[in-house]
Enzyme design. Sequence first.
Site, PDB file in Angstrom:
ATOM      1  N   ASP A   1      -8.497   1.059  -7.982  1.00  0.00           N
ATOM      2  CA  ASP A   1      -8.994   2.295  -8.587  1.00  0.00           C
ATOM      3  C   ASP A   1      -9.272   2.033 -10.065  1.00  0.00           C
ATOM      4  OD1 ASP A   1      -9.330   4.881  -9.667  1.00  0.00           O
ATOM      5  OD2 ASP A   1      -8.032   5.746  -8.131  1.00  0.00           O
ATOM      6  N   TYR A  46     -14.359  -2.424   1.333  1.00  0.00           N
ATOM      7  CA  TYR A  46     -15.192  -1.940   0.234  1.00  0.00           C
ATOM      8  C   TYR A  46     -16.247  -2.971  -0.148  1.00  0.00           C
ATOM      9  CZ  TYR A  46     -12.341   2.175  -0.854  1.00  0.00           C
ATOM     10  OH  TYR A  46     -11.717   3.388  -0.800  1.00  0.00           O
ATOM     11  N   GLU A  79       0.842  -1.194   0.000  1.00  0.00           N
ATOM     12  CA  GLU A  79       0.000   0.000   0.000  1.00  0.00           C
ATOM     13  C   GLU A  79       0.883   1.252   0.000  1.00  0.00           C
ATOM     14  OE1 GLU A  79      -2.630   2.633  -0.321  1.00  0.00           O
ATOM     15  OE2 GLU A  79      -3.426   0.578  -0.192  1.00  0.00           O
ATOM     16  N   ASP A 124     -16.206  -4.050  -7.843  1.00  0.00           N
ATOM     17  CA  ASP A 124     -17.631  -3.748  -7.988  1.00  0.00           C
ATOM     18  C   ASP A 124     -17.888  -2.994  -9.285  1.00  0.00           C
ATOM     19  OD1 ASP A 124     -16.187  -1.444  -6.843  1.00  0.00           O
ATOM     20  OD2 ASP A 124     -18.143  -0.483  -6.946  1.00  0.00           O
ATOM     21  N   LYS A 135     -11.042   7.263 -16.989  1.00  0.00           N
ATOM     22  CA  LYS A 135     -10.712   8.060 -18.170  1.00  0.00           C
ATOM     23  C   LYS A 135      -9.674   7.347 -19.033  1.00  0.00           C
ATOM     24  CE  LYS A 135     -11.838  12.460 -15.975  1.00  0.00           C
ATOM     25  NZ  LYS A 135     -11.374  13.802 -15.568  1.00  0.00           N
TER      26      LYS A 135
END
Length: 215
Positions: A118, A193, A69, A154, A122
């Site tokens: 993430d 999450y 991380e 997700d 774009k």
Amino acid sequence: MRLRNKPWAKEMLAQYPQYVIPNPEEYKGKWSEVFGNTNPLHIEVGTGKGQFLVGMAKQNPHINYIGIELYESVIVSALERLIKEELPNLKLLNVNANELEKYFTKNDVARVYLNFSDPWPKTRHEKRRLTYKTFLRSYENILVDGGEIHFKTDNQGLFEYSLMSFSEYGLLLKFLSLDLHKSNFEGNVMTEYEEKFSQRGQRIYRCEVKYLNEK
């Protein structure tokens, strides 16, 4: 993701070198020395607050785990979990995923986990996605022959993109679920999450892909 700054995080990470490995480049090719055994090593790229890897390490004491991380204010939460659990088969690295080959060499790693990465939606940010071809090459360069990537998200768009990226790279699809929590998959360990999204009724997508030895 909006991060809450924790100015004390850096100091706390430095206080626990037995959990957050300092100078990890020194153990490239020698991670068995850190764990004191030759058990298989699985890594999670983007480990967040550590819920997934803590659960996996408890469930599988015969496997070594490393959580990677970048953000100090995030990984410190994983450290807090690890301090409470005292799991000998789990370590943390506060490093950039772009530099995996700085810390691992071929055959160091048996499996890579990518959980709720993430999506970088774009087009101009495609190269930042953890399933982009340059990352797939980096994983291949540290994995054992036949090593695997286990991927959960997700985000349908990222999942579709990743399946295409895996296919174009020549990876073998071993498992696919378009709605994990309504499948018969056993042994799932949820991330923070994942708990949040599933409680909202959102689908969780999951797949397992394997590098072919002949590639």
